[in-house]
Design a protein around this motif. Structure first.
Motif, PDB file in Angstrom:
ATOM      1  N   GLN A  28      26.124  19.737 -18.305  1.00  0.00           N
ATOM      2  CA  GLN A  28      26.035  18.767 -17.208  1.00  0.00           C
ATOM      3  C   GLN A  28      24.677  18.833 -16.522  1.00  0.00           C
ATOM      4  O   GLN A  28      24.072  17.796 -16.217  1.00  0.00           O
ATOM      5  CB  GLN A  28      27.128  19.039 -16.175  1.00  0.00           C
ATOM      6  CG  GLN A  28      28.511  18.637 -16.654  1.00  0.00           C
ATOM      7  CD  GLN A  28      29.575  18.931 -15.622  1.00  0.00           C
ATOM      8  OE1 GLN A  28      29.383  19.778 -14.746  1.00  0.00           O
ATOM      9  NE2 GLN A  28      30.696  18.241 -15.710  1.00  0.00           N
ATOM     10  N   ALA A  29      24.227  20.067 -16.272  1.00  0.00           N
ATOM     11  CA  ALA A  29      22.930  20.223 -15.609  1.00  0.00           C
ATOM     12  C   ALA A  29      21.816  19.659 -16.480  1.00  0.00           C
ATOM     13  O   ALA A  29      20.889  19.005 -15.988  1.00  0.00           O
ATOM     14  CB  ALA A  29      22.671  21.698 -15.307  1.00  0.00           C
ATOM     15  N   ASP A 189      14.210  24.827 -19.373  1.00  0.00           N
ATOM     16  CA  ASP A 189      15.046  25.991 -19.068  1.00  0.00           C
ATOM     17  C   ASP A 189      16.479  25.730 -19.510  1.00  0.00           C
ATOM     18  O   ASP A 189      17.121  26.586 -20.134  1.00  0.00           O
ATOM     19  CB  ASP A 189      15.030  26.273 -17.552  1.00  0.00           C
ATOM     20  CG  ASP A 189      13.741  26.918 -17.074  1.00  0.00           C
ATOM     21  OD1 ASP A 189      13.332  26.649 -15.929  1.00  0.00           O
ATOM     22  OD2 ASP A 189      13.162  27.698 -17.849  1.00  0.00           O
ATOM     23  N   LEU A 190      16.999  24.544 -19.183  1.00  0.00           N
ATOM     24  CA  LEU A 190      18.393  24.244 -19.499  1.00  0.00           C
ATOM     25  C   LEU A 190      18.592  24.039 -20.990  1.00  0.00           C
ATOM     26  O   LEU A 190      19.638  24.406 -21.530  1.00  0.00           O
ATOM     27  CB  LEU A 190      18.853  23.026 -18.693  1.00  0.00           C
ATOM     28  CG  LEU A 190      18.940  23.316 -17.182  1.00  0.00           C
ATOM     29  CD1 LEU A 190      19.020  22.017 -16.385  1.00  0.00           C
ATOM     30  CD2 LEU A 190      20.151  24.197 -16.878  1.00  0.00           C
ATOM     31  N   ALA A 191      17.585  23.495 -21.674  1.00  0.00           N
ATOM     32  CA  ALA A 191      17.702  23.345 -23.132  1.00  0.00           C
ATOM     33  C   ALA A 191      17.795  24.716 -23.788  1.00  0.00           C
ATOM     34  O   ALA A 191      18.560  24.931 -24.734  1.00  0.00           O
ATOM     35  CB  ALA A 191      16.501  22.580 -23.680  1.00  0.00           C
ATOM     36  N   LEU A 192      17.031  25.659 -23.246  1.00  0.00           N
ATOM     37  CA  LEU A 192      17.046  27.021 -23.777  1.00  0.00           C
ATOM     38  C   LEU A 192      18.412  27.643 -23.551  1.00  0.00           C
ATOM     39  O   LEU A 192      18.996  28.270 -24.449  1.00  0.00           O
ATOM     40  CB  LEU A 192      15.946  27.834 -23.090  1.00  0.00           C
ATOM     41  CG  LEU A 192      15.476  29.110 -23.775  1.00  0.00           C
ATOM     42  CD1 LEU A 192      14.020  29.338 -23.449  1.00  0.00           C
ATOM     43  CD2 LEU A 192      16.267  30.296 -23.297  1.00  0.00           C
ATOM     44  N   LEU A 193      18.961  27.435 -22.340  1.00  0.00           N
ATOM     45  CA  LEU A 193      20.294  27.982 -22.037  1.00  0.00           C
ATOM     46  C   LEU A 193      21.367  27.295 -22.879  1.00  0.00           C
ATOM     47  O   LEU A 193      22.322  27.932 -23.326  1.00  0.00           O
ATOM     48  CB  LEU A 193      20.596  27.819 -20.546  1.00  0.00           C
ATOM     49  CG  LEU A 193      19.797  28.739 -19.613  1.00  0.00           C
ATOM     50  CD1 LEU A 193      19.988  28.330 -18.163  1.00  0.00           C
ATOM     51  CD2 LEU A 193      20.210  30.193 -19.799  1.00  0.00           C
ATOM     52  N   LYS A 196      21.453  28.817 -26.100  1.00  0.00           N
ATOM     53  CA  LYS A 196      21.933  30.196 -26.025  1.00  0.00           C
ATOM     54  C   LYS A 196      23.454  30.256 -25.845  1.00  0.00           C
ATOM     55  O   LYS A 196      24.108  31.174 -26.344  1.00  0.00           O
ATOM     56  CB  LYS A 196      21.249  30.905 -24.850  1.00  0.00           C
ATOM     57  CG  LYS A 196      21.457  32.399 -24.848  1.00  0.00           C
ATOM     58  CD  LYS A 196      20.580  33.087 -23.796  1.00  0.00           C
ATOM     59  CE  LYS A 196      20.969  34.554 -23.684  1.00  0.00           C
ATOM     60  NZ  LYS A 196      20.240  35.242 -22.622  1.00  0.00           N
ATOM     61  N   TYR A 197      24.001  29.269 -25.122  1.00  0.00           N
ATOM     62  CA  TYR A 197      25.443  29.248 -24.875  1.00  0.00           C
ATOM     63  C   TYR A 197      26.032  27.962 -25.425  1.00  0.00           C
ATOM     64  O   TYR A 197      26.377  27.059 -24.660  1.00  0.00           O
ATOM     65  CB  TYR A 197      25.737  29.346 -23.371  1.00  0.00           C
ATOM     66  CG  TYR A 197      25.251  30.633 -22.748  1.00  0.00           C
ATOM     67  CD1 TYR A 197      24.027  30.665 -22.075  1.00  0.00           C
ATOM     68  CD2 TYR A 197      25.993  31.808 -22.837  1.00  0.00           C
ATOM     69  CE1 TYR A 197      23.561  31.834 -21.503  1.00  0.00           C
ATOM     70  CE2 TYR A 197      25.535  32.987 -22.266  1.00  0.00           C
ATOM     71  CZ  TYR A 197      24.323  33.001 -21.603  1.00  0.00           C
ATOM     72  OH  TYR A 197      23.859  34.159 -21.034  1.00  0.00           O
ATOM     73  N   PRO A 198      26.162  27.860 -26.745  1.00  0.00           N
ATOM     74  CA  PRO A 198      26.646  26.598 -27.305  1.00  0.00           C
ATOM     75  C   PRO A 198      28.124  26.375 -26.997  1.00  0.00           C
ATOM     76  O   PRO A 198      28.869  27.327 -26.792  1.00  0.00           O
ATOM     77  CB  PRO A 198      26.426  26.783 -28.813  1.00  0.00           C
ATOM     78  CG  PRO A 198      26.407  28.242 -29.034  1.00  0.00           C
ATOM     79  CD  PRO A 198      25.938  28.884 -27.773  1.00  0.00           C
TER      80      PRO A 198
ATOM     81  N   PRO B 235      12.007  26.796 -32.393  1.00  0.00           N
ATOM     82  CA  PRO B 235      12.908  25.638 -32.316  1.00  0.00           C
ATOM     83  C   PRO B 235      14.092  25.858 -31.378  1.00  0.00           C
ATOM     84  O   PRO B 235      14.721  24.898 -30.954  1.00  0.00           O
ATOM     85  CB  PRO B 235      13.389  25.437 -33.753  1.00  0.00           C
ATOM     86  CG  PRO B 235      12.621  26.369 -34.598  1.00  0.00           C
ATOM     87  CD  PRO B 235      11.945  27.365 -33.746  1.00  0.00           C
ATOM     88  N   GLU B 236      14.400  27.122 -31.055  1.00  0.00           N
ATOM     89  CA  GLU B 236      15.508  27.388 -30.129  1.00  0.00           C
ATOM     90  C   GLU B 236      15.136  26.956 -28.720  1.00  0.00           C
ATOM     91  O   GLU B 236      15.886  26.272 -28.045  1.00  0.00           O
ATOM     92  CB  GLU B 236      15.819  28.898 -30.115  1.00  0.00           C
ATOM     93  CG  GLU B 236      16.386  29.416 -31.408  1.00  0.00           C
ATOM     94  CD  GLU B 236      17.893  29.254 -31.436  1.00  0.00           C
ATOM     95  OE1 GLU B 236      18.404  28.649 -32.398  1.00  0.00           O
ATOM     96  OE2 GLU B 236      18.543  29.703 -30.494  1.00  0.00           O
ATOM     97  N   SER B 237      13.965  27.378 -28.263  1.00  0.00           N
ATOM     98  CA  SER B 237      13.550  27.046 -26.899  1.00  0.00           C
ATOM     99  C   SER B 237      12.966  25.649 -26.804  1.00  0.00           C
ATOM    100  O   SER B 237      12.996  25.045 -25.745  1.00  0.00           O
ATOM    101  CB  SER B 237      12.481  28.031 -26.412  1.00  0.00           C
ATOM    102  OG  SER B 237      12.855  29.331 -26.711  1.00  0.00           O
TER     103      SER B 237
END
Lengths: 199, 372
Positions: A28-29, A189-193, A196-198, B235-237
């Motif tokens: 959502q974020a 930042d949110l894309a990275l998270l 990380k938490y799919p 590609p992850e970040s």
């Protein structure tokens, strides 16, 4: 109507003991940050147009102008990449909290400097509401990750009442510019998270 | 008569010895290197010789005609590239080399073309340059990179001599980069500069290993897979999104699909039995531009194996069978619509072929030209 939809995303405080998947609030974020990103350059351009010269001059840019009360979005790649989830969200939260308070101040300044400009005032108001919405989403992510939500603090501190029109215009420029850069950073930042938490 | 011959013989021997002596003992001066502009005129003096001394000029060992001489000086008008070479002047009737000039005909540099690109965001970017027209003589390039007021190092590419690499320091920076290049050679000098934000020059390399496969028992499907370019560091970040385009070889129009994640896609509207060409491009999710198209993959959708004809299995001709043979009608007559519903008869096979083609055409709305 659009900002009001996103206010609905401010979730009630959750029991920290209950494990919730952070994927949903992160998603959502992320969607909100993407939506915000589409409007940030318009906000900056609209703001500059209304301030007159030199702000409204084509190609105006003063990257060295900063506000000590606003954390800068620019960061070294190594530092950014190495941030822990909690630290990453803390920094974004701190920035958007400061941005909501600064956008309030800029809105007040512009009400005074450019009273007959409903478009500019509406855009500033919408940006502030969206930033507040994003803060709410980030609080939900932190709750889901079991991290403490930092308390709301006064980022503006003492605002000099005697600031000249030029100083106020400069202030507004830095705020609208940094709002854009922090939004770009929040998307990353949110894309990275999100990765990380799919879901 | 015997007397003059030995005398002449001695004289020749003496002269030869003298030449050998002078050639061995007078130092060969290194040729004077000279650069001149294409199209211009140049006068080459014969070293320190008198202006009216009698000399012979040679270029690359070939004598030049005396009409090019002005006294002892060689005059060349309207220099062309072919005039480049080693010019040597000799006092007439002597082998003693007086002066040598290595002439290079060329041009001063035009404004260089400079471009920068990041295919390794956010690790860094590279800049490449070239001259729009050749100078024909050696050029020296000098590249400087400024991030605001801070100077950055541009490391030379180990393989390509017109490229250098810069490592990024900051993400989300408002401060633009300014890359300047200057080029100089013996005839002149030129320079140019470009300014940009770090995120505007981002363009990934194309996706790698694009493979397209038919899907068994699915005559209209093709499964496409690919990999993120190996040069993209994280590609992850910094996730990439992809753009897929495909068409049958026989058509010019592409179909496009934009994909926000994943490195696989199934095409579900392929024309049965037609060979397809498929390409994929990549772009950072938020910034920059699309990559070039990948190397193309070819594939043909799965088709049913043709049934082998055996004497027992041959079914009788009926109007509903789609695999019946097309026997020509016994008489050539205009196809009467009233006859279509009659069924059976020699005209029936002619009608049967039509529904199959119509089905294909109906499925492929834009391409009605698929009646092959």
């Amino acid at each position: 109507p659009a900002p009001i939809c996103f206010l609905g995303l401010l979730l009630p405080p959750l029991n920290p003991a209950a494990p919730i998947s952070p994927a949903e609030p992160i998603s959502q974020a992320y969607s909100l940050a993407l939506y915000m990103q589409k409007n940030t350059s318009t906000l900056l351009q609209t703001y500059l147009q209304y301030q007159g010269s030199p702000f409204s001059d084509p190609g105006f840019s003063a990257p060295e102008l900063q506000l000590s009360s606003l954390p800068p979005a620019a960061v070294s790649f190594k530092t950014w990449h190495a941030l822990e989830d909690g630290e990453r969200l803390n920094r974004a939260q701190g920035a958007f909290l400061a941005l909501t308070q600064h956008l309030q101040l800029v809105g007040d300044d512009q009400n005074d400097l450019n009273p007959g400009s409903p478009i500019l005032l509406a855009q500033l108001g919408a940006a502030r509401l969206r930033a507040q919405g994003l803060l709410g989403n980030m609080a939900a992510i932190m709750a889901a990750l079991g991290l403490p939500v930092p308390p709301e603090e006064d980022t503006l501190g003492v605002v000099p009442f005697g600031a000249s029109a030029f100083e106020r215009k400069c202030r507004g420029y830095v705020v609208t510019r940094e709002y854009g850069h922090w939004t770009d950073r929040a998307v990353r930042d949110l894309a990275l998270l999100k990765a990380k938490y799919p879901a | 008569m015997a007397a003059p011959v030995p005398w002449a013989c001695c004289a020749v021997l003496a002269a030869a010895a003298a030449v050998v002596y002078t050639q061995r003992h007078s130092p060969q001066e290194a040729p004077h290197v000279q650069y001149e502009r294409l199209g211009s005129d140049v006068t080459l003096p014969c070293g320190t010789a008198n202006w009216d001394a009698a000399v012979t000029w040679r270029v690359n060992g070939t004598d030049l005609t005396p009409d090019l001489l002005n006294g002892s000086q060689l005059v060349l008008r309207g220099l062309e590239l072919g005039h480049s070479g080693l010019y040597a002047c000799f006092p007439r009737d002597s082998w003693h080399l007086h002066h040598q000039v290595l002439l290079h005909v060329g041009l001063p540099p035009r404004e260089p073309v400079l471009s920068c690109r990041s295919n390794t965001y956010p690790k860094g970017f590279y800049c490449s340059w070239h001259l729009p027209t050749p100078t024909y003589i050696p050029n020296i390039f000098n590249v400087t990179v400024l991030h605001g007021s801070k100077s950055m190092v541009c490391e030379k590419d180990p393989a390509l001599k017109n490229r250098c690499h810069i490592r990024y320091m900051h993400l989300f920076s408002t401060i633009k980069y300014k890359v300047s290049i200057s080029v100089s050679n013996a005839l002149g000098h030129n320079a140019t500069a470009i300014t940009f934000d770090e995120f505007t020059i981002v363009k990934p390399d194309p996706p790698e290993n694009v493979v397209a496969r038919p899907v068994p028992s699915n005559p209209r499907r093709l499964e496409v897979t690919w990999q993120t370019p190996s040069t993209w560091p994280d590609p992850e970040s910094f996730p990439l999104k992809f753009f897929l385009r495909y068409r049958p070889l026989i058509l010019d129009q592409w179909q496009h699909v934009e994909l926000s994640d994943g490195t696989a896609h199934t095409i579900t509207d392929a024309y049965a039995g037609k060979e397809y060409i498929i390409q994929v491009a990549a772009k950072d999710n938020e910034i920059g531009t699309w990559s070039d198209w990948s190397v193309a993959a070819h594939a043909t959708p799965w088709t049913e194996e043709p049934r082998h004809l055996t004497t027992e299995a041959q079914t009788p001709e009926t109007t509903t069978s789609t695999t019946s043979s097309l026997a020509p009608p016994p008489t050539t007559k205009i196809c009467d619509p009233g006859e279509l519903g009659s069924g059976g008869g020699p005209s029936a096979p002619f009608v049967i072929g039509v529904p199959v083609i119509l089905a294909l055409a109906a499925a492929a709305a834009p391409a009605s030209s698929l009646l092959i």
